[in-house]
Design a protein around this motif. Structure first.
Motif, PDB file in Angstrom:
ATOM      1  N   GLN A 579     -92.374 -83.857 -36.202  1.00 16.17           N
ATOM      2  CA  GLN A 579     -90.977 -83.892 -35.785  1.00 16.17           C
ATOM      3  C   GLN A 579     -90.843 -84.315 -34.324  1.00 16.17           C
ATOM      4  OE1 GLN A 579     -89.908 -79.738 -36.673  1.00 16.17           O
ATOM      5  NE2 GLN A 579     -89.245 -79.506 -34.556  1.00 16.17           N
ATOM      6  N   PHE A 582     -90.795 -87.950 -34.696  1.00 24.68           N
ATOM      7  CA  PHE A 582     -89.511 -88.377 -35.263  1.00 24.68           C
ATOM      8  C   PHE A 582     -88.458 -88.504 -34.168  1.00 24.68           C
ATOM      9  CE2 PHE A 582     -85.316 -86.893 -36.748  1.00 24.68           C
ATOM     10  CZ  PHE A 582     -85.001 -87.913 -37.639  1.00 24.68           C
ATOM     11  N   HIS A 583     -88.368 -87.496 -33.322  1.00 23.34           N
ATOM     12  CA  HIS A 583     -87.368 -87.538 -32.253  1.00 23.34           C
ATOM     13  C   HIS A 583     -87.754 -88.545 -31.174  1.00 23.34           C
ATOM     14  CE1 HIS A 583     -84.783 -84.332 -33.710  1.00 23.34           C
ATOM     15  NE2 HIS A 583     -85.853 -83.593 -33.966  1.00 23.34           N
ATOM     16  N   GLN A 620     -87.565 -83.923 -27.578  1.00 25.60           N
ATOM     17  CA  GLN A 620     -86.828 -83.159 -28.583  1.00 25.60           C
ATOM     18  C   GLN A 620     -85.938 -82.151 -27.865  1.00 25.60           C
ATOM     19  OE1 GLN A 620     -88.851 -81.682 -32.162  1.00 25.60           O
ATOM     20  NE2 GLN A 620     -87.875 -79.695 -31.842  1.00 25.60           N
ATOM     21  N   ASP A 638     -80.169 -80.130 -35.623  1.00 20.58           N
ATOM     22  CA  ASP A 638     -79.787 -80.681 -36.917  1.00 20.58           C
ATOM     23  C   ASP A 638     -78.274 -80.618 -37.054  1.00 20.58           C
ATOM     24  OD1 ASP A 638     -79.272 -80.385 -40.005  1.00 20.58           O
ATOM     25  OD2 ASP A 638     -81.295 -81.199 -39.825  1.00 20.58           O
ATOM     26  N   ASN A 723     -80.599 -84.235 -35.773  1.00 25.86           N
ATOM     27  CA  ASN A 723     -81.133 -84.837 -36.985  1.00 25.86           C
ATOM     28  C   ASN A 723     -79.998 -85.045 -37.984  1.00 25.86           C
ATOM     29  OD1 ASN A 723     -82.771 -85.488 -39.273  1.00 25.86           O
ATOM     30  ND2 ASN A 723     -82.718 -83.324 -39.857  1.00 25.86           N
ATOM     31  N   LEU A 750     -84.788 -86.342 -40.714  1.00 22.06           N
ATOM     32  CA  LEU A 750     -86.146 -85.819 -40.576  1.00 22.06           C
ATOM     33  C   LEU A 750     -86.760 -85.535 -41.940  1.00 22.06           C
ATOM     34  CD1 LEU A 750     -88.496 -84.673 -38.891  1.00 22.06           C
ATOM     35  CD2 LEU A 750     -87.233 -82.508 -38.761  1.00 22.06           C
TER      36      LEU A 750
END
Length: 766
Positions: A579, A582-583, A620, A638, A723, A750
């Protein structure tokens, strides 16, 4: 027994260091299979309570190829007074002042609890800190007045011995004399002509054949010829305050549809020439305050025609930015000259449009200077950030160091591949230098023109031992960081940090290596590697490289059955790494859409100089939720966390955003917070404000502060970071329900990202 999490935290608190792997594989082949390189984040000046400051020189190994410093891991024969270097195993005699040491009477450098120690070398005496203001006067009156007030305020924060100078520029460049009584005097230079380093001192009357009268100090001793332009604060306080108070907008006429003419490139060149003539190889700061782009002369980034906008990312990609290459070359040459003399360049860019930070970035990146981006000199962001530059420690000294060097020594089996941070190579070769280069490599010693407690540098290491002859397990590998710098007290300080980590045969002890992984440090080092390469490759290439590295890591350390994604699982200390990536892929470090080149430069500059904890917030962001159901709590970044009856506080490092849910907004509009029976609602509204204020009081640079409501125009700042688990494509019904507010984006969530990652990781064809 101490867990690895506790061990990592203890080492960061004690030594300011965090490694990606805290147990090292014993051969190069096994190290290459770790995917994420062995490296660390190190803060040379991290404030550490309890670190002793000893008033003598460090004891150095006598072997010419080593010169490691005595540390707690050295073996000492107390009877014969001999110590064995743990880096080269050379036997060294202890000097006479160590004759009284015993196993129970150890000097500070042999104390097992003191892996970091400070040495003060009082015999070295330097000049007081030097600050040269370079001020843009092609500003609106309101902007210039605000900047003038901040500069006058800064004088009250400096010690009387600090040496100051003033250069102003617009269409022309003015170098102001500080020693004139009763009148103002300055030397004026054309803003379209660059002068060589030798010409500037000659034209200022400081050269070999100067006809200027010799000035004398209060003690009757002759002063250097440069003292007409650079003087201690206690002698020029009144004159400099008056000069700043008399600053007026550049008188050059600006025609309709034209930009003001700015000679930023020439002004910086003259400032660097003045300092390198007057104070070579001495710690100093050039502080540039600019409110618009350079529009004439060397370093020009745009012409003065307002119908021609300053370059965008698209112009750069299509090679249609006509001024870019020449400007970059000019500022790179200025940065090289500043680095050669240990001078730092700070840039305070305050304007609604771009000012050319992209072209000037090497002036900050190479010298370690501050880069601050704000909309106005009248904003609290600039005022508080500039004031914090002069922050002082408990002893009343500046929290900054000047003209520092950092040398890395490694023990057998390990070499240093390079560094990524606000530094430059000193091209020092030695037995600790690896042939494999990462970042600024090919050396074991780097120059830091300036340092502060928040400065963090990433170092990368290469295991050079061959697989056929691995190092013995349970033995230690050693790394020593030696940082020398000019302290604000004008003395020389040396900080020595020596760390040890276990070697492990990965073929038999793979579990020990795996459990030693620090996913937070690894995410930051990988982010720095990608950002460092971003200047020489396309952004999409960087993203693809990031994806390939993540897939290989999951294949190596995940537990799964081939072609069965549902069986995939990562160890706990790897679980957050996907994650983070991802960010990072969605962050402004790699995604330039909706950001100007100056903004992208600013974001990337911050990433390569801040600590692990601060860089993680950039990658993040942290999201806190405030409700009537309990105390504030961290929630998922999120869209499901956006609820109508909650207040959110988002910290992205660069921004602090307070977001009110739909119901909270309605209650505010009805004025419930003003009624005594709704004290709990008033307290709920105040709680995120108090927490935000606490962050604003400690963060450097000060983040942009935004208070917005659900559905408001500035809500986009929060929606762009969360997200997008719920989007306009996945909503089953109109409106916002328990699932949170939908995000209008085509980006994958995500959840989709992780599912696709699992499929690729377990695939037998990948």
């Amino acid at each position: 027994m101490t867990t690895f999490e506790e061990f990592i935290q203890m080492n960061e608190d004690r030594d300011g260091i965090r490694f990606t792997w805290n147990v090292w594989p014993s051969s190069r082949l096994e190290a290459s299979r770790l995917i994420v390189p062995i490296g660390c984040m190190y803060q040379p000046l991290k404030e550490r309570p309890g670190v002793p400051d000893v008033q003598y020189d460090p004891l150095v190994c006598r072997r010419s190829s080593c010169h490691a410093i005595l540390n707690p891991w050295c073996q000492v024969d107390y009877r014969s007074k001999v110590w064995v270097c743990n880096f080269c195993f050379n036997h060294n005699s202890l000097p006479s002042q160590y004759n009284t040491i015993t196993e129970h009477n150890l000097p500070a450098e042999l104390n097992p609890a003191l892996s970091t120690i400070d040495y003060t070398l009082p015999r070295f005496q330097y000049q007081a800190p030097i600050f040269l203001f370079v001020v843009d006067t092609a500003l609106d009156e309101d902007e210039l007045n605000a900047l003038r007030d901040s500069l006058q305020m800064s004088l009250s924060l400096m010690p009387p011995s600090a040496i100051l100078g003033l250069i102003t520029f617009g269409r022309m460049v003015q170098v102001h004399e500080l020693g004139c009584e009763g009148c103002s005097k300055c030397y004026v230079f054309r803003g379209t002509k660059d002068l060589s380093p030798k010409q500037v001192p000659e034209l200022l009357g400081m050269g070999k054949y100067s006809t200027q009268p010799q000035l004398q100090g209060q003690d009757g001793q002759p002063l250097p010829v440069s003292s007409r332009f650079l003087q201690p604060l206690h002698t020029c306080d009144i004159n400099l305050t008056d000069l700043l108070g008399e600053l007026r907008k550049d008188p050059s006429r600006v025609a309709m549809g034209r930009r003001p003419l700015r000679s930023t490139g020439v002004a910086l060149s003259i400032a660097i020439s003045l300092l390198e003539y007057a104070y070579p190889n001495t710690g100093a700061r050039v502080m540039l305050f600019v409110g618009g782009p350079c529009s004439q002369g060397p370093g020009q980034v745009v012409n003065d025609d307002l119908s021609q906008p300053i370059r965008s990312h698209h112009n750069i990609v299509t090679d249609s930015a006509p001024f870019l290459r020449r400007a970059v070359k000019h500022y790179e040459s200025l940065a090289s000259r500043a680095v050669a003399n240990g001078h730092a360049l700070d840039i305070y860019s305050c304007a609604l449009d771009q000012t050319g930070l992209l072209e000037m970035k090497n002036c900050c990146d190479s010298t370690g200077g501050h880069m601050v981006l704000a909309d106005s000199f009248n904003s609290s962001l600039f005022k508080q950030t500039f004031q914090r530059v002069f922050a002082k420690d408990k002893k009343g000294e500046f929290k900054m160091a000047f003209n520092g060097t950092l040398e890395v020594r490694t023990s057998r089996g390990l070499k240093v591949s390079g560094a990524i941070g606000p530094c430059v190579s000193l091209n020092v070769k030695g037995p600790s230098v690896s042939d494999l280069e990462v970042g600024i490599g090919g050396t074991c010693k780097w120059l830091f023109c300036t340092l502060n407690p928040n400065t963090a540098c990433a170092f990368f290491f290469d295991v050079v031992n061959q697989h056929s002859a691995p190092l013995p397990s349970a033995g230690n590998g050693f790394i020593q960081f030696v940082t020398q710098y000019q302290h604000p007290t004008r003395t020389r300080h040396v900080r020595v940090t020596t760390i040890a980590r276990k070697w492990e045969d990965s073929s038999t002890g793979v579990q020990h290596v795996t459990s030693s992984f620090d996913q937070e440090s690894a995410a930051v080092l990988v982010a720095r590697m990608v950002v460092y390469r971003s200047g020489s490759e396309e952004d999409q290439d960087a993203v693809r490289r990031l994806d390939r590295l993540l897939i290989r890591l999951c294949q190596k350390f995940g537990e799964y059955r081939k072609d069965l994604p549902d069986t995939f699982a990562l160890p706990e200390n790897f679980s957050l790494y996907p994650q983070f990536m991802f960010h990072l892929r969605r962050s402004p470090f790699l995604q330039v859409f909706n950001n100007s080149p100056d903004e992208t430069t600013y974001y990337r500059h911050a990433l390569i100089r801040e600590s692990v904890s601060q860089c993680l917030i950039m990658i993040q962001p942290i999201l806190f939720s405030y409700s009537f159901h309990g105390p504030p709590e961290p929630v998922l970044l999120d869209s499901s966390s956006i609820q109508p009856d909650r207040i959110l506080l988002l910290d992205t490092f660069f921004q602090l955003i307070i977001f009110h849910g739909e119901i909270i907004v309605k209650w505010k509009e009805m004025g419930y917070q003003n009624q005594s029976e709704y004290d709990n609602f008033r307290s709920l509204l105040q709680a995120p404000l108090d927490d935000a204020e606490e962050i604003l009081c400690t963060r450097f640079p000060v983040p942009r502060y935004v208070v917005t409501d659900q559905g408001g125009s500035q809500a986009r700042f929060l929606l762009s970071k969360v997200n997008p688990s719920q989007t306009h494509n996945t909503m089953l019904a109109y409106g916002v329900g328990e699932a949170g507010e939908p995000v209008l984006t085509d980006d994958v969530s995500l959840q989709v990202f992780v599912e696709h990652l699992k499929k690729l990781a377990v695939s037998s064809t990948t």
